[in-house]
Write a protein that holds these residues in place. Sequence first.
Motif, PDB file in Angstrom:
ATOM      1  N   LEU A 168      44.083   0.968   8.531  1.00 37.40           N
ATOM      2  CA  LEU A 168      43.894   1.495   9.872  1.00 37.40           C
ATOM      3  C   LEU A 168      45.107   2.328  10.264  1.00 37.40           C
ATOM      4  CD1 LEU A 168      41.731   1.204  12.085  1.00 37.40           C
ATOM      5  CD2 LEU A 168      43.008  -0.757  12.953  1.00 37.40           C
ATOM      6  N   GLU A 169      44.871   3.593  10.540  1.00 36.75           N
ATOM      7  CA  GLU A 169      45.944   4.509  10.941  1.00 36.75           C
ATOM      8  C   GLU A 169      46.156   4.433  12.453  1.00 36.75           C
ATOM      9  OE1 GLU A 169      47.651   6.096   8.586  1.00 36.75           O
ATOM     10  OE2 GLU A 169      46.316   5.187   7.105  1.00 36.75           O
ATOM     11  N   THR A 170      47.250   5.038  12.917  1.00 38.66           N
ATOM     12  CA  THR A 170      47.506   5.066  14.355  1.00 38.66           C
ATOM     13  C   THR A 170      46.498   5.986  15.063  1.00 38.66           C
ATOM     14  OG1 THR A 170      49.138   6.827  14.028  1.00 38.66           O
ATOM     15  CG2 THR A 170      49.968   4.571  14.172  1.00 38.66           C
ATOM     16  N   ALA A 171      46.231   5.636  16.323  1.00 37.40           N
ATOM     17  CA  ALA A 171      45.356   6.428  17.201  1.00 37.40           C
ATOM     18  C   ALA A 171      44.003   6.707  16.565  1.00 37.40           C
ATOM     19  CB  ALA A 171      46.036   7.729  17.620  1.00 37.40           C
ATOM     20  N   THR A 172      43.403   5.650  16.053  1.00 38.91           N
ATOM     21  CA  THR A 172      42.072   5.780  15.457  1.00 38.91           C
ATOM     22  C   THR A 172      41.066   4.943  16.232  1.00 38.91           C
ATOM     23  OG1 THR A 172      42.649   4.021  13.887  1.00 38.91           O
ATOM     24  CG2 THR A 172      42.840   6.300  13.118  1.00 38.91           C
ATOM     25  N   LEU A 173      39.814   5.335  16.088  1.00 40.62           N
ATOM     26  CA  LEU A 173      38.702   4.612  16.682  1.00 40.62           C
ATOM     27  C   LEU A 173      37.866   4.006  15.572  1.00 40.62           C
ATOM     28  CD1 LEU A 173      36.820   3.880  19.090  1.00 40.62           C
ATOM     29  CD2 LEU A 173      35.647   6.061  18.649  1.00 40.62           C
ATOM     30  N   SER A 174      37.532   2.736  15.748  1.00 38.08           N
ATOM     31  CA  SER A 174      36.601   2.049  14.853  1.00 38.08           C
ATOM     32  C   SER A 174      35.578   1.331  15.725  1.00 38.08           C
ATOM     33  CB  SER A 174      37.342   1.035  13.970  1.00 38.08           C
ATOM     34  OG  SER A 174      38.339   1.678  13.195  1.00 38.08           O
ATOM     35  N   VAL A 175      34.385   1.121  15.196  1.00 37.99           N
ATOM     36  CA  VAL A 175      33.330   0.469  15.970  1.00 37.99           C
ATOM     37  C   VAL A 175      32.714  -0.644  15.130  1.00 37.99           C
ATOM     38  CG1 VAL A 175      31.161   0.743  17.229  1.00 37.99           C
ATOM     39  CG2 VAL A 175      32.822   2.631  17.185  1.00 37.99           C
ATOM     40  N   LEU A 176      32.715  -1.837  15.695  1.00 34.46           N
ATOM     41  CA  LEU A 176      32.049  -2.985  15.093  1.00 34.46           C
ATOM     42  C   LEU A 176      30.709  -3.168  15.774  1.00 34.46           C
ATOM     43  CD1 LEU A 176      35.091  -5.439  15.037  1.00 34.46           C
ATOM     44  CD2 LEU A 176      34.353  -3.842  13.247  1.00 34.46           C
ATOM     45  N   VAL A 185      30.459  -3.239  10.224  1.00 37.30           N
ATOM     46  CA  VAL A 185      31.272  -2.103  10.640  1.00 37.30           C
ATOM     47  C   VAL A 185      30.374  -0.875  10.773  1.00 37.30           C
ATOM     48  CG1 VAL A 185      33.196  -0.584  10.006  1.00 37.30           C
ATOM     49  CG2 VAL A 185      33.307  -3.043   9.494  1.00 37.30           C
ATOM     50  N   ARG A 186      30.373  -0.258  11.955  1.00 40.88           N
ATOM     51  CA  ARG A 186      29.566   0.941  12.197  1.00 40.88           C
ATOM     52  C   ARG A 186      30.372   2.216  11.956  1.00 40.88           C
ATOM     53  NH1 ARG A 186      24.340   0.328  13.013  1.00 40.88           N
ATOM     54  NH2 ARG A 186      24.301   1.997  14.513  1.00 40.88           N
ATOM     55  N   LEU A 187      31.678   2.174  12.243  1.00 40.82           N
ATOM     56  CA  LEU A 187      32.572   3.323  12.103  1.00 40.82           C
ATOM     57  C   LEU A 187      33.958   2.764  11.845  1.00 40.82           C
ATOM     58  CD1 LEU A 187      33.045   6.480  12.623  1.00 40.82           C
ATOM     59  CD2 LEU A 187      33.692   5.786  14.938  1.00 40.82           C
ATOM     60  N   TRP A 188      34.720   3.420  10.952  1.00 45.11           N
ATOM     61  CA  TRP A 188      36.054   2.896  10.680  1.00 45.11           C
ATOM     62  C   TRP A 188      37.089   4.009  10.574  1.00 45.11           C
ATOM     63  CZ3 TRP A 188      37.658  -1.676  11.664  1.00 45.11           C
ATOM     64  CH2 TRP A 188      38.950  -2.042  11.276  1.00 45.11           C
TER      65      TRP A 188
END
Length: 196
Positions: A168-176, A185-188
């Motif tokens: 996981l990088e900084t300033a990222t969006l992920s969606v469970l 996981v829908r988006l990582w």
Amino acid sequence: MEDGRPEVYLVRHGATDWSVSGRHTGRTDLPLNDTGRGQADGVAHLLAGRPFALVLVSPLRRAQETCAAAGYLDRAVTTTDLREWDYGDYEGLTTAEIRQRVPGWTVWTGPIPGGERLEDVAERARRVIDRALGAGGDVALFAHGHILRVLAACWCELPPREGRRFPLETATLSVLGWEHEHRGVRLWNRPSSRKT
């Protein structure tokens, strides 16, 4: 929200001087650097004002600043359950520096003298998941790399150490979210639109 089941939006804070250099940053309360502030502004574009039933944020400044830049701090609930892993004696050190003392060391296999055990971090993550599941809608979490990786593993009903599989990088969006009745996981690790 899909079929009455909430999705959980994970936002890792923007860059700090220590995140750029790879130093373990648990309890040290660093602000975002110039790059991180630009990244945090980009998070606002990713979320585009999306409504959430619940917004939770770590008490640490870098997460609070990212949440504020994204436009959610005024409705966010601060929770210590989202603070970063306590790295104890390894706070401020890079993995390479720790491996000079303990060859082959990883945060996932430990040990972490003076810090938290992986299971302690997972217990906090599970409490956050329980809050999200009871929120009555989609949830946003503004926090840190390792706690969010542990949370993703727990969401997927994997052992907490499998957070190692979710870089996981900084300033990222992920969606469970969900596929039928299964959590997944829908988006990582989607980067913010401003990586200045």
